[in-house]
Design an enzyme around this catalytic site. Structure first.
Site, mmCIF file in Angstrom:
data_model
loop_
_atom_site.group_PDB
_atom_site.id
_atom_site.type_symbol
_atom_site.label_atom_id
_atom_site.label_comp_id
_atom_site.label_asym_id
_atom_site.label_seq_id
_atom_site.Cartn_x
_atom_site.Cartn_y
_atom_site.Cartn_z
ATOM 1 N N CYS A 106 -5.430 6.169 -4.298
ATOM 2 C CA CYS A 106 -4.464 4.697 -4.159
ATOM 3 C C CYS A 106 -3.191 5.037 -4.597
ATOM 4 C CB CYS A 106 -5.287 3.626 -5.004
ATOM 5 S SG CYS A 106 -4.512 1.997 -5.014
ATOM 6 N N CYS B 236 0.975 -1.192 -0.002
ATOM 7 C CA CYS B 236 0.066 -0.007 -0.097
ATOM 8 C C CYS B 236 0.875 1.196 0.058
ATOM 9 C CB CYS B 236 -0.774 0.157 1.470
ATOM 10 S SG CYS B 236 -1.809 1.427 1.370
HETATM 11 N N1 LIG Z 1 -6.067 -2.617 -1.999
HETATM 12 C C1 LIG Z 1 -4.747 -2.707 -2.635
HETATM 13 C C2 LIG Z 1 -3.698 -2.478 -1.355
HETATM 14 C C3 LIG Z 1 -3.822 -1.052 -1.140
HETATM 15 C C4 LIG Z 1 -3.304 -0.080 -2.044
HETATM 16 C C5 LIG Z 1 -3.701 1.482 -1.910
HETATM 17 N N2 LIG Z 1 -4.438 1.735 -0.725
HETATM 18 C C6 LIG Z 1 -2.213 2.279 -2.205
HETATM 19 O O1 LIG Z 1 -2.155 3.004 -1.388
HETATM 20 O O2 LIG Z 1 -1.276 1.525 -2.731
HETATM 21 C C7 LIG Z 1 -4.699 -4.131 -2.942
HETATM 22 O O3 LIG Z 1 -5.262 -4.970 -2.257
HETATM 23 O O4 LIG Z 1 -3.803 -4.433 -3.909
#
Ligand SMILES: N[C@H](CCC[C@H](N)C(=O)O)C(=O)O
Length: 264
Positions: free
Chosen positions: A197, A72
């Site tokens: 994200c 993340c």
């Molecule tokens: N939901 C993503 C992980 C968190 C990604 C996101 N919150 C970031 O800031 O990279 C996954 O399961 O691949």
């Protein structure tokens, strides 16, 4: 249970200081409850800051569905700011996460710069793009990205037969200027659009139309705020020295009962 709440361009996280290992037995159901925006604290994800030999700390990340996930980017940036706020003050941080070691630096203006893993390939997928920036990302270039039904369009791709088993994060990208894109993301494991994200912003910057061989600097606008992605594109189309840069803010700290109410 004492917790801290951080957000990075609107991607928000519960953070627990686990340096004495008091939170290691958290169950999937408990993490899901803590992330619930009605019954619990509410967040896109939860992170543990663990001690780890040879590193400033270890990052453990869980999506709001309660399950441990891959890297993340916004979470990593918030965890570095959390370490700083705990008094772990370094000119350069070096922590370990599920996708390997990460360097990070905090600028005088509070911007947290996180070094992301190298990206060795970007695959074409029926005219869209697939790449892994620590988490798997599907990137679709669109026009009028702010008009899009990201929830339904994103869910459709994420649960399609090609991705249903392991899931994928789905990014819709509008190229506003040669060095500026707008990104909206449907996130796996949140199963909704998040305000930003980090690994998705990174994937979208690497995949955007105008990057060239050599050093690139892409401004990224998300619903939750602005980030920048710096990277070097090599002559054989690999991406290295990739940095995700943006704010990481402590919102509040608090405590929550150790056992959820019987009716939750
Ligand atoms: N939901 C993503 C992980 C968190 C990604 C996101 N919150 C970031 O800031 O990279 C996954 O399961 O691949």
């Amino acid at each position: 249970m004492n917790f801290f709440k951080y957000q990075g361009t609107g991607n928000d996280f519960i953070i627990l200081d686990n340096r004495n290992w008091s939170y290691t037995a958290l169950t999937t159901d408990r993490i899901k409850f803590l992330c619930d925006r009605r019954f619990g604290i509410g967040a896109d994800g939860l992170m543990l800051l663990n001690p780890h030999t040879g590193y400033d700390f270890e990052m453990k990340y869980y999506n709001s569905d309660g399950r441990e996930s891959t890297m993340c980017g916004n979470g990593g940036r918030c965890l570095v700011k959390f370490a700083y706020d705990l008094g772990i003050k370094k000119a350069q941080y070096n922590f370990i996460a599920i996708d390997g070691p990460h360097l990070a630096e905090i600028d005088a203006d509070g911007t947290v710069n996180l070094k992301m893993k190298d990206v060795l390939k970007i695959d074409d997928f029926h005219g869209d793009l697939l790449l892994d920036t620590g988490s798997p990302h599907y990137v679709k270039m669109v026009t009028d990205v702010m008009e899009l039904d990201v929830f339904h369009k994103g869910m459709e791709i994420r649960y399609s037969s090609d991705f249903a088993k392991d899931g994928v994060n789905v990014n819709f990208v509008e190229q506003r200027r040669p060095d500026e894109i707008v990104v909206r993301t449907y996130e796996r494991g949140v199963e909704d659009e998040t305000l930003s994200c980090g690994t998705g912003v990174t994937a979208s910057a690497l995949a955007s139309y105008h990057n060239e061989v050599g050093k690139n600097y892409v401004k990224v606008i998300t619903k939750g705020g602005k980030l920048t992605v710096r990277f070097n594109r090599t002559a054989d189309d690999t991406y290295e020295d990739v940095w995700l840069c943006g704010p990481a803010i402590r919102v509040f700290q608090g405590s929550i009962d150790n056992q959820p109410p019987a009716n939750s």
